[in-house]
Design an enzyme around this catalytic site. Structure first.
Site, short mmCIF file in Angstrom:
data_model
loop_
_atom_site.label_atom_id
_atom_site.label_comp_id
_atom_site.label_asym_id
_atom_site.label_seq_id
_atom_site.Cartn_x
_atom_site.Cartn_y
_atom_site.Cartn_z
N TYR A 8 0.83 -1.22 0.00
CA TYR A 8 0.00 0.00 0.00
C TYR A 8 0.85 1.26 0.00
CZ TYR A 8 1.25 -0.15 4.95
OH TYR A 8 1.95 -0.19 6.14
N GLY A 9 2.16 1.09 0.13
CA GLY A 9 3.06 2.25 0.22
C GLY A 9 4.27 2.04 -0.67
N GLU A 30 11.88 -3.68 6.05
CA GLU A 30 10.79 -3.06 6.82
C GLU A 30 10.93 -3.34 8.32
OE1 GLU A 30 9.46 -1.05 5.11
OE2 GLU A 30 9.42 -1.80 3.07
C1 BEZ Z 1 3.80 -1.30 1.83
O1 BEZ Z 1 4.00 -0.64 0.84
O2 BEZ Z 1 2.97 -2.21 1.83
C2 BEZ Z 1 4.59 -1.05 3.05
C3 BEZ Z 1 4.58 0.20 3.58
C4 BEZ Z 1 5.34 0.45 4.71
C5 BEZ Z 1 6.09 -0.58 5.27
C6 BEZ Z 1 6.07 -1.84 4.72
C7 BEZ Z 1 5.32 -2.08 3.60
#
Ligand code: BEZ
Length: 189
Positions: free
Chosen positions: A26-27, A99
């Site tokens: 999602y990011g 992460e």
């Molecule tokens: C993601 O893009 O899903 C994500 C965002 C922040 C930390 C880990 C994953």
């Protein structure tokens, strides 16, 4: 909870039992795809929204001057669009390291745009992690993000790259776009 969540993530799910492993991005996982995947497609989850509530000491800031990055927060009647990646279990050594600043892997119901619903994994930074910064106004978020930079680059590039990737996927996110607008207004002419 400890700041480095790598060891916590290792044993959170028994991935060997799954026929397919799906990861919801999602990011930064939407625009920085530095891992192998089998296939990907747009997908969404219900009941969460993106927020810049998490501190970044290792990518977009430093321990002395943490930047702001995304997490998901629970929210009624909301839908959050992103990208689902079908992956094999061996990507998680890399992703758990990438992460590691407070994020834990959770299971989530994932709705693929092709119509299938699957259980997927998602990294979220919960309010009890040491790097959590919490809620702030759009103006405060933009000021902090504008000032911060870390080993992965300026914090504002995270916002610009994310906003561009969301638009490319047809995803409207007013929280992200409002911060982007505030940052652009701070850039020299
Ligand atoms: C993601 O893009 O899903 C994500 C965002 C922040 C930390 C880990 C994953």
């Amino acid at each position: 909870m400890t700041l480095d969540t790598q060891h916590l993530n290792k044993n959170r799910q028994d991935l060997s039992q799954l026929d397919e492993i799906w990861l919801f991005g999602y990011g930064s996982l939407i625009y920085k795809v530095d891992f192998d995947y089998i296939r990907s497609e747009r997908a969404h989850i219900f009941g969460y929204e993106r927020r810049f509530w998490q501190g970044s000491h290792d990518h977009r800031g430093t321990p002395d001057k943490p930047g702001r990055v995304l997490t998901l927060v629970e929210s009624e009647n909301t839908r959050c669009g992103g990208v689902a990646f079908q992956v094999s279990h061996d990507v998680f050594d890399h992703l758990d390291h990438r992460e590691k600043n407070g994020y834990l892997r959770h299971e989530i119901s994932l709705h693929l745009d092709s119509g299938k619903a699957v259980t997927g994994l998602v990294y979220t930074a919960d309010a009890d992690n040491e790097a959590y910064l919490g809620e702030a106004s759009i103006a405060e978020l933009a000021e902090q993000i504008y000032e911060c930079s870390g080993p992965s680059g300026p914090n504002r590039e995270y916002v610009y790259d994310l906003a561009a990737a969301l638009r490319a996927h047809g995803e409207i996110d007013e929280h992200v776009f409002a911060i982007e607008r505030a940052l652009r207004a701070m850039e020299p002419a």
